[in-house]
Design an enzyme around this catalytic site. Structure first.
Site, PDB file in Angstrom:
ATOM      1  N   HIS A   1     -20.664  65.708  48.288  1.00 59.81           N
ATOM      2  CA  HIS A   1     -19.270  65.287  48.160  1.00 59.81           C
ATOM      3  C   HIS A   1     -19.196  64.340  46.955  1.00 59.81           C
ATOM      4  O   HIS A   1     -20.155  63.629  46.682  1.00 59.81           O
ATOM      5  CB  HIS A   1     -18.899  64.551  49.447  1.00 59.81           C
ATOM      6  CG  HIS A   1     -17.463  64.180  49.577  1.00 59.81           C
ATOM      7  ND1 HIS A   1     -16.913  63.110  48.915  1.00 59.81           N
ATOM      8  CD2 HIS A   1     -16.451  64.742  50.297  1.00 59.81           C
ATOM      9  CE1 HIS A   1     -15.624  63.020  49.232  1.00 59.81           C
ATOM     10  NE2 HIS A   1     -15.325  63.994  50.068  1.00 59.81           N
TER      11      HIS A   1
ATOM     12  N   ASP B   1     -25.852  60.226  53.356  1.00 58.75           N
ATOM     13  CA  ASP B   1     -24.406  60.285  53.547  1.00 58.75           C
ATOM     14  C   ASP B   1     -24.168  60.969  54.894  1.00 58.75           C
ATOM     15  O   ASP B   1     -24.338  62.172  55.034  1.00 58.75           O
ATOM     16  CB  ASP B   1     -23.784  61.084  52.396  1.00 58.75           C
ATOM     17  CG  ASP B   1     -22.305  61.363  52.612  1.00 58.75           C
ATOM     18  OD1 ASP B   1     -21.776  61.092  53.703  1.00 58.75           O
ATOM     19  OD2 ASP B   1     -21.672  61.871  51.661  1.00 58.75           O
TER      20      ASP B   1
ATOM     21  N   GLN C   1     -20.323  63.460  57.692  1.00 59.81           N
ATOM     22  CA  GLN C   1     -20.040  64.634  58.519  1.00 59.81           C
ATOM     23  C   GLN C   1     -20.926  64.728  59.751  1.00 59.81           C
ATOM     24  O   GLN C   1     -20.801  65.681  60.521  1.00 59.81           O
ATOM     25  CB  GLN C   1     -20.211  65.918  57.686  1.00 59.81           C
ATOM     26  CG  GLN C   1     -19.190  66.090  56.573  1.00 59.81           C
ATOM     27  CD  GLN C   1     -17.766  66.216  57.098  1.00 59.81           C
ATOM     28  OE1 GLN C   1     -17.523  66.538  58.260  1.00 59.81           O
ATOM     29  NE2 GLN C   1     -16.805  65.944  56.234  1.00 59.81           N
TER      30      GLN C   1
ATOM     31  N   LYS D   1     -13.554  59.983  60.509  1.00 60.09           N
ATOM     32  CA  LYS D   1     -14.082  61.322  60.787  1.00 60.09           C
ATOM     33  C   LYS D   1     -14.755  61.372  62.153  1.00 60.09           C
ATOM     34  O   LYS D   1     -15.370  62.356  62.537  1.00 60.09           O
ATOM     35  CB  LYS D   1     -15.088  61.723  59.697  1.00 60.09           C
ATOM     36  CG  LYS D   1     -14.438  61.968  58.340  1.00 60.09           C
ATOM     37  CD  LYS D   1     -15.482  62.383  57.327  1.00 60.09           C
ATOM     38  CE  LYS D   1     -15.019  62.245  55.894  1.00 60.09           C
ATOM     39  NZ  LYS D   1     -14.058  63.257  55.476  1.00 60.09           N
TER      40      LYS D   1
ATOM     41  N   CYS E   1     -13.617  68.263  47.425  1.00 55.41           N
ATOM     42  CA  CYS E   1     -14.286  67.133  46.770  1.00 55.41           C
ATOM     43  C   CYS E   1     -15.737  67.436  46.452  1.00 55.41           C
ATOM     44  O   CYS E   1     -16.604  66.552  46.567  1.00 55.41           O
ATOM     45  CB  CYS E   1     -14.209  65.857  47.605  1.00 55.41           C
ATOM     46  SG  CYS E   1     -12.543  65.293  47.866  1.00 55.41           S
TER      47      CYS E   1
HETATM   48  C1  LIG Z   1     -19.988  64.543  53.129  1.00 53.86           C
HETATM   49  C2  LIG Z   1     -18.942  63.521  52.836  1.00 53.86           C
HETATM   50  N1  LIG Z   1     -19.274  62.395  52.208  1.00 53.86           N
HETATM   51  C3  LIG Z   1     -18.383  61.438  51.940  1.00 53.86           C
HETATM   52  C4  LIG Z   1     -17.061  61.563  52.289  1.00 53.86           C
HETATM   53  C5  LIG Z   1     -16.102  60.464  51.945  1.00 53.86           C
HETATM   54  O1  LIG Z   1     -15.635  59.821  53.056  1.00 53.86           O
HETATM   55  P1  LIG Z   1     -14.468  58.739  52.952  1.00 53.86           P
HETATM   56  O2  LIG Z   1     -13.380  59.375  52.134  1.00 53.86           O
HETATM   57  O3  LIG Z   1     -14.083  58.492  54.349  1.00 53.86           O
HETATM   58  O4  LIG Z   1     -15.025  57.544  52.275  1.00 53.86           O
HETATM   59  C6  LIG Z   1     -16.659  62.717  52.945  1.00 53.86           C
HETATM   60  C7  LIG Z   1     -15.233  62.888  53.308  1.00 53.86           C
HETATM   61  O5  LIG Z   1     -14.620  63.903  53.097  1.00 53.86           O
HETATM   62  C8  LIG Z   1     -17.619  63.728  53.224  1.00 53.86           C
HETATM   63  O6  LIG Z   1     -17.269  64.851  53.841  1.00 53.86           O
END
Ligand SMILES: Cc1ncc(COP(=O)(O)O)c(C=O)c1O
Lengths: 405, 143
Positions: free
Chosen positions: A122, A199, A202, A225, A363
């Site tokens: 992401h 990270d 998910q 999430k 993203c």
């Molecule tokens: C794998 C992953 N990393 C990071 C993020 C970013 O999360 P946040 O926008 O809540 O900071 C997301 C959110 O879509 C994600 O799916």
């Protein structure tokens, strides 16, 4: 039996109608809906408990501070951390990763060094490293994928060098659904004493995470999430890293003593929590975790896998439909495309039929470039979804296909 | 026909449709019948930024009028571009610059587009008008 009726009744938004049709919400990877318990916790806080924390000696302040710190302990237990002070509250995954990219980068990464990430990240776990590497004149390297959307582990081994300072990798891909073998990746990196940031945006909502048994150095996730409010997230970091890293933001709360010429910083976790924190978010997150634990993480995982299997099998029944991400270990989300149909066209029609899916690059533009596709249609499931809803998705996809071809 | 006459024509066509499905089917048909753009204009230079799907737009000035050609990789987007072209093509730069394009809201196009797509729609209109502005400056007020 999974208590699906009871669970659905806890999520008020699931009763919503869109375009005169009952909403089918399959955009859970973007954000999950909130149970009424979480919504209630937030209003109770403002109705009865609102107060700034860690500052006053008066009744409400002490109470709010206690609740806030209790939540920290609950999160420590939820992810199996050793100490509560290894739990840093952030705005979300993005801020957690930025914090490490800044503070770790500043202290440990210099010209000629290398950081390893993957092509499936992401933007949140990509751009901070890219920009930090540009700044420090370091090099960012990318683990490639295998055909099924899983990481090429032998290639990862080859990327590691004497200059590698950090590995930043997602636990579960938000596009492909791949559950990466994080434990193995960490073990490989640790052979060379290289720390690993995971990270977990998910993963925490879908599977049990134990940062100590994974031996992760950093683990990041977002409340929104995992059935909690927006604007709250967590950075877990091993004590010694957090001790050594310089603070990220300066201000109130994170200081010990301030003089005209210099400042001494507070101890963990406060050193990394400058300013008035998101107390309602923290309490909401605590409530969401309780809700998930009451439901049972194993049961959630089992039920979601059932949904995944059912949806996979039903969608593959549509001719010309291709699923992106077919790894053996997958979380409950499916990215797909239909031959000759642009994902935006399909997404627009599916939406009009009352099914909320996400279309686009999710993203993860580097991943789209890597796969040579403009984007995908993604359906992501949570434990309040049902097979009947998946039938509605399949119907909508078929209608879209008929209209567009 | 003038721009507002064509707009009125489109509004009356869309008034025949019962629901959004019919509207979409019509846009899809329009998309499929949009004349193809010369492949040499399907390059980075002609891409309209701000659209989630790729849209290429080219315009030239012929005898006091602007001639547009366009393409998109998404068919509904193509249908929308084709409506815009129908309204603005072969009009004078001055009329294009001054057009307020009320038909878009009247036929309920915007409400059926997600905000990102709606941004894309705005970018398309802006780009089409920009071409007209340039031609106006280049060929003077008589246009
Ligand atoms: C794998 C992953 N990393 C990071 C993020 C970013 O999360 P946040 O926008 O809540 O900071 C997301 C959110 O879509 C994600 O799916």
């Amino acid at each position: 039996m999974f208590p699906i009726e009871k669970i659905r009744a806890d999520f008020p938004i699931l009763q919503t109608k869109v375009y005169n049709k009952p909403l089918v919400y399959f955009d859970n990877a973007a954000t999950t809906q909130k149970p009424k318990q979480v919504i209630q916790a937030i209003s109770t806080y403002y109705e009865k408990e609102n107060c700034n924390i860690h500052r006053g000696v008066h009744f409400l302040s002490v109470k709010a501070t206690e609740a806030y710190e209790e939540a920290r302990c609950a999160i420590r237990d939820f992810i199996g951390a050793k100490h509560a002070h290894e739990i840093i509250f952030t705005r979300g995954t993005t801020e957690a990763i930025n914090l490490v990219a800044y503070s770790f980068g500043k202290k440990y990464i210099s010209a000629g060094d290398e950081v390893i990430t993957s092509v499936m990240e992401h933007h949140s776990n990509f751009v901070p490293w890219q920009q930090m590497c540009l700044e420090q004149k370091a090099t960012l390297k990318f683990i490639p994928l295998l055909e099924d959307g899983s990481l090429d582990i032998p290639a990862f081994r080859n990327l590691i060098s004497e200059k590698t300072r950090l590995v930043a990798i997602t636990h579960i891909s938000n596009v492909l659904g791949t559950i990466n073998p994080i434990e193995k990746i960490i073990a490989i990196a640790h052979e060379k004493d290289i720390p690993v940031l995971v990270d977990g945006a998910q993963s925490v909502a879908h599977t049990t995470v134990d940062v100590q048994s994974l031996d992760a150095d950093f683990y990041c996730f977002s409340g929104h999430k995992m059935y909690a409010p927006m604007g709250i997230g967590v950075l877990y970091g091993k004590e010694h890293w957090l001790e050594e890293m310089p603070p990220y933001q300066m201000g109130g709360e994170m200081i010990k003593e301030v003089f005209f010429t210099h400042t001494t910083f507070n101890e963990l976790p406060f050193k990394f929590e400058a300013g008035t924190p998101n107390v309602e978010g923290v309490l909401g997150l605590h409530t969401a975790i309780r809700y998930m634990l009451d439901t049972g993480m194993d049961r959630i995982e089992g039920y979601e896998q059932e949904l995944l299997d059912y949806a996979t099998q039903r969608l593959l029944g549509i001719e010309g439909l291709k699923i992106y991400g077919t790894a053996k270990h997958k979380a409950s989300l499916i990215s797909f495309l239909m031959h000759g149909i642009h994902p935006y066209d399909a997404g627009m029609i599916i939406d009009k039929l009352g099914v909320a899916v996400r279309t686009g690059h999710h993203c993860a533009m580097p991943l789209m470039e890597y796969l040579h596709i403009p984007g995908t249609i993604r359906a992501s499931f949570a434990f309040y979804n049902t097979k009947e809803e998946i039938d509605r998705l399949v119907e909508a996809v078929v209608t879209a296909k008929e209209m567009l071809l | 026909m003038t721009i507002s006459e064509i707009e009125a024509e489109i509004v009356s066509e869309f008034s025949l449709f019962e629901d959004w499905m019919d509207k979409y089917n019509y846009l899809i048909e329009l998309g499929k019948s949009l004349p193809v753009i010369d492949p040499k204009y399907k390059t980075e230079q002609y891409i309209i930024s701000g659209c989630q799907s790729q849209v290429w737009l080219h315009a030239e000035y012929r005898e006091g009028k602007v001639v547009y050609t366009a393409d998109s990789d998404a068919i509904i987007t193509k249908g929308i571009v084709s409506l815009l072209i129908r309204v603005l093509a072969n009009q004078s730069p001055k009329d294009i610059v001054e057009a307020n394009l009320d038909f878009i809201d009247t036929i309920g196009l915007r409400e059926h587009l997600s905000p990102t797509r709606s941004n894309g729609l705005n970018s398309m209109i802006k780009q089409m008008k920009l071409y007209a502005v340039v031609f106006q400056q280049k060929y003077g007020e008589r246009s």
